[in-house]
Every structure is written in C-alpha cells, then in structure tokens.
Write an enzyme that holds these catalytic residues in place. Sequence first.
Site, PDB file in Angstrom:
ATOM      1  N   GLY A  34       0.797  -1.223   0.000  1.00  0.00           N
ATOM      2  CA  GLY A  34       0.000   0.000   0.000  1.00  0.00           C
ATOM      3  C   GLY A  34       0.830   1.273   0.000  1.00  0.00           C
ATOM      4  O   GLY A  34       2.022   1.256  -0.256  1.00  0.00           O
TER       5      GLY A  34
ATOM      6  N   GLU B 187       3.780   6.094  -7.964  1.00  0.00           N
ATOM      7  CA  GLU B 187       3.815   5.788  -9.396  1.00  0.00           C
ATOM      8  C   GLU B 187       4.394   4.401  -9.694  1.00  0.00           C
ATOM      9  O   GLU B 187       4.048   3.775 -10.692  1.00  0.00           O
ATOM     10  CB  GLU B 187       4.610   6.853 -10.157  1.00  0.00           C
ATOM     11  CG  GLU B 187       3.780   8.032 -10.595  1.00  0.00           C
ATOM     12  CD  GLU B 187       2.608   7.661 -11.524  1.00  0.00           C
ATOM     13  OE1 GLU B 187       2.815   6.906 -12.488  1.00  0.00           O
ATOM     14  OE2 GLU B 187       1.490   8.130 -11.259  1.00  0.00           O
TER      15      GLU B 187
ATOM     16  N   HIS C  44       3.979   1.595  -7.944  1.00  0.00           N
ATOM     17  CA  HIS C  44       2.870   0.633  -7.839  1.00  0.00           C
ATOM     18  C   HIS C  44       1.919   0.778  -9.030  1.00  0.00           C
ATOM     19  O   HIS C  44       1.469  -0.208  -9.607  1.00  0.00           O
ATOM     20  CB  HIS C  44       2.037   0.891  -6.573  1.00  0.00           C
ATOM     21  CG  HIS C  44       2.788   0.728  -5.285  1.00  0.00           C
ATOM     22  ND1 HIS C  44       3.076   1.776  -4.448  1.00  0.00           N
ATOM     23  CD2 HIS C  44       3.296  -0.382  -4.688  1.00  0.00           C
ATOM     24  CE1 HIS C  44       3.713   1.338  -3.382  1.00  0.00           C
ATOM     25  NE2 HIS C  44       3.875   0.027  -3.502  1.00  0.00           N
TER      26      HIS C  44
ATOM     27  N   GLN D 174      11.600  -3.428 -10.060  1.00  0.00           N
ATOM     28  CA  GLN D 174      13.043  -3.709 -10.007  1.00  0.00           C
ATOM     29  C   GLN D 174      13.716  -2.995  -8.835  1.00  0.00           C
ATOM     30  O   GLN D 174      14.817  -3.352  -8.436  1.00  0.00           O
ATOM     31  CB  GLN D 174      13.708  -3.282 -11.313  1.00  0.00           C
ATOM     32  CG  GLN D 174      15.119  -3.866 -11.438  1.00  0.00           C
ATOM     33  CD  GLN D 174      15.996  -3.099 -12.396  1.00  0.00           C
ATOM     34  OE1 GLN D 174      15.631  -2.984 -13.563  1.00  0.00           O
ATOM     35  NE2 GLN D 174      17.125  -2.589 -11.931  1.00  0.00           N
ATOM     36  N   LYS D 175      13.040  -1.997  -8.258  1.00  0.00           N
ATOM     37  CA  LYS D 175      13.638  -1.287  -7.123  1.00  0.00           C
ATOM     38  C   LYS D 175      14.034  -2.281  -6.033  1.00  0.00           C
ATOM     39  O   LYS D 175      15.075  -2.143  -5.403  1.00  0.00           O
ATOM     40  CB  LYS D 175      12.630  -0.261  -6.573  1.00  0.00           C
ATOM     41  CG  LYS D 175      13.262   0.914  -5.923  1.00  0.00           C
ATOM     42  CD  LYS D 175      13.214   0.949  -4.425  1.00  0.00           C
ATOM     43  CE  LYS D 175      11.887   0.673  -3.817  1.00  0.00           C
ATOM     44  NZ  LYS D 175      11.948   0.422  -2.379  1.00  0.00           N
ATOM     45  N   ASP D 176      13.209  -3.300  -5.838  1.00  0.00           N
ATOM     46  CA  ASP D 176      13.531  -4.352  -4.869  1.00  0.00           C
ATOM     47  C   ASP D 176      14.165  -5.512  -5.623  1.00  0.00           C
ATOM     48  O   ASP D 176      13.569  -6.590  -5.766  1.00  0.00           O
ATOM     49  CB  ASP D 176      12.255  -4.779  -4.138  1.00  0.00           C
ATOM     50  CG  ASP D 176      11.658  -3.636  -3.347  1.00  0.00           C
ATOM     51  OD1 ASP D 176      12.263  -3.231  -2.354  1.00  0.00           O
ATOM     52  OD2 ASP D 176      10.599  -3.118  -3.755  1.00  0.00           O
TER      53      ASP D 176
ATOM     54  N   VAL E 101      10.583   3.197 -11.015  1.00  0.00           N
ATOM     55  CA  VAL E 101      10.077   4.529 -11.374  1.00  0.00           C
ATOM     56  C   VAL E 101      10.773   5.536 -10.460  1.00  0.00           C
ATOM     57  O   VAL E 101      10.864   5.316  -9.244  1.00  0.00           O
ATOM     58  CB  VAL E 101       8.539   4.604 -11.217  1.00  0.00           C
ATOM     59  CG1 VAL E 101       8.026   5.988 -11.568  1.00  0.00           C
ATOM     60  CG2 VAL E 101       7.870   3.557 -12.111  1.00  0.00           C
TER      61      VAL E 101
ATOM     62  N   SER F 203       7.529   3.968  -0.794  1.00  0.00           N
ATOM     63  CA  SER F 203       6.613   4.457   0.247  1.00  0.00           C
ATOM     64  C   SER F 203       7.414   5.050   1.401  1.00  0.00           C
ATOM     65  O   SER F 203       6.958   5.967   2.085  1.00  0.00           O
ATOM     66  CB  SER F 203       5.738   3.316   0.754  1.00  0.00           C
ATOM     67  OG  SER F 203       5.086   2.697  -0.333  1.00  0.00           O
ATOM     68  N   ARG F 204       8.619   4.541   1.622  1.00  0.00           N
ATOM     69  CA  ARG F 204       9.442   5.021   2.740  1.00  0.00           C
ATOM     70  C   ARG F 204      10.017   6.413   2.500  1.00  0.00           C
ATOM     71  O   ARG F 204      10.544   7.021   3.438  1.00  0.00           O
ATOM     72  CB  ARG F 204      10.561   4.022   3.052  1.00  0.00           C
ATOM     73  CG  ARG F 204      10.038   2.733   3.663  1.00  0.00           C
ATOM     74  CD  ARG F 204      11.164   1.846   4.186  1.00  0.00           C
ATOM     75  NE  ARG F 204      10.663   0.774   5.028  1.00  0.00           N
ATOM     76  CZ  ARG F 204      10.444  -0.476   4.597  1.00  0.00           C
ATOM     77  NH1 ARG F 204      10.687  -0.811   3.350  1.00  0.00           N
ATOM     78  NH2 ARG F 204       9.980  -1.395   5.436  1.00  0.00           N
TER      79      ARG F 204
HETATM   80  O1  PAF Z   1       7.483  -5.230  -2.104  1.00  0.00           O
HETATM   81  C1  PAF Z   1       6.542  -5.251  -1.290  1.00  0.00           C
HETATM   82  O2  PAF Z   1       5.736  -4.326  -1.192  1.00  0.00           O
HETATM   83  C2  PAF Z   1       6.406  -6.434  -0.350  1.00  0.00           C
HETATM   84  O3  PAF Z   1       7.644  -6.938   0.018  1.00  0.00           O
HETATM   85  C3  PAF Z   1       5.508  -7.555  -0.913  1.00  0.00           C
HETATM   86  C4  PAF Z   1       6.079  -8.159  -2.168  1.00  0.00           C
HETATM   87  C5  PAF Z   1       4.120  -6.995  -1.194  1.00  0.00           C
HETATM   88  C6  PAF Z   1       5.356  -8.672   0.121  1.00  0.00           C
HETATM   89  O4  PAF Z   1       4.807  -8.209   1.304  1.00  0.00           O
END
Ligand code: PAF
Length: 284
Positions: A28, A32, A34, A152-154, A180, A190-191
């Site tokens: 949540g 952009e 997401h 790709q950020k993660d 993005v 979000s952070r």
């Molecule tokens: O990237 C995230 O927002 C979270 O790690 C995920 C993939 C929704 C799992 O909780």
Amino acid sequence: MKIVRSLSELRSAVRELPRPLGFVPTMGYFHEGHLSLMRASRKENRSTAVSLYVNPMQFGPQEDLTRYPRDEARDRRLAEEEGVDLLFIPTDEEMYPPEGRIPGSLQRTRVQVEGLSSIWEGASRPGHFDGVATVVLKLFHLVQPDVAYFGQKDYQQALVIRTLVRDLDVPVDIRVLPTVREPDGLAMSSRNAYLSPEERKAAPRLYQALRLGEDLIRKGERDPQAVIWQMESFLSKEPLCRLDYVTVADPETLLVPAEIRLPVVLLGAAWFGQARLIDNLIVR
Ligand code: PAF
C-alpha cells in the site's frame, strides 16, 4: 472494483475473474511505481487483482512496522482509477490466525530461499526475505494469478521470488518492471515519506553513487573493489547519509565477482534520517 477482506471472499471473487489474471502484491501507500505495475497488468491481462497488506512477518522487531505509512482510502481510490478489478485488504488475523491453529505464534511455516535470502538486504534485515517469500507464496496460492508484477527497485526481492517460483514449480509468470524515479533520480518508495525536506534533497545521492559506479565500469574499470570504494567514498561526502552497503554483484548469485564482466548489478542501501532506502542499477 471489488474489495475483499477475508480469505473465503477472496477465493470466490477470484473464481469469477476472467483469465488471464494479473496480480500486483503491495504493502500500500501507492506511488507511481505501484501504479505502473497495475497499468502493465491491465494491459497484459483480462483482469487485475491487487493485494494491500503490510506483512508483519517481513519486519524485524526494531523495524518500522508500526509507523509504515498507510492511507487505505487514497489507495482504494487510486486502484479504482487504474481499473483494478479486485483489491484484497486482509487483516493480520486473516493472514496469520493467532489462536486455534498456532497459539502464540504468527505461523510456523516459513519459506526460505537459501543463500539469496541471507546476503545484502538479508544480512541487514535477518528474516526479512523469509517473511516476503512466505507471504508471497501464500498470496499466490490464494489469488492463483497467471502473471505477477514486481518492481526492479527491490532487485533482491524479485530474485528471491523468481527463485522460489522456479524451485517450487509455482505456476505463475513473474514480471519485473523498471524502477520509477522522481525527476532528480530518487527511486520512488513508500518510505520516502519519512524523509525531512533536507534528507529528501540528499537522498538522490544513493542513485548518483550507483551511476558513478556504472560510469567507472563503462570506462573500463574491472576491479569490483575499486568501484565499491569509489561509490562508498562518494556517499561518505554526504553528511545526511549513513551507508549500509553499496556493492557490485553478479545479477543471479548476488556474489561479488573476482573481476567485473557484464552484466553486473550495483546494489546499495543507506539511511537518510529515519528512512532506510535501497536502490540498484543493472549494467549490461
Ligand atoms: O514489495 C513489497 O511491497 C512487499 O515486500 C511484498 C512483495 C508486497 C510482500 O509483502
């Protein structure tokens, strides 16, 4: 857009969605990044499901679970505007029933992707990727998507999930879409909401360090330690930045190679005030 909160409602709602079904798992506080995943899913599938769940299992005891930014009303509106068909917003009790099944514990089963889960982000955040892998596998079982979308950020998270899906024969295609960025290069997250105005100005330095590393490699530097040292030294000049790690790694194993041969991935994590930010860059 249908909003469901319980597992049973979700199961029946999913059965009614036309296939192929795209799925965007999120925590949540949409930005952009997401929304770009939702748009891709909409374009490539006949229906799109999104989950909105701040998963406690992937947070360490000292981490930001309780203050993680949340705004369900805004997220619902944005998902609706993107044409999402189904929004799943479970409670902790739905996802990890406390009593009855497992008194006093969230859940006994944990999914671990060996090796990949314990370096870099995994070393700084022990147990984090076990929490991610476990909840993502649960969500895949519940939603049964044809395609799932990640940013790709993660980078390391996406690799952990790809590996889990391959190793456990989960019938879902994983799509990883580009990070993005804000106009000044800061990766959307979000952070970023935790940053003070001063920290916000300093935060793009993490991406600039990765760009510097990329430049050195493109100019012919083949010694990973030399690239790492230059990136570290660049970051150390920013007083608001507290570096966790910055490195050059093999894109599949995430190990530092003896000598740089393309492609490599540059990975970094740093604190700016209360915000721990991560970023990466693939050099092809
Ligand atoms: O990237 C995230 O927002 C979270 O790690 C995920 C993939 C929704 C799992 O909780």
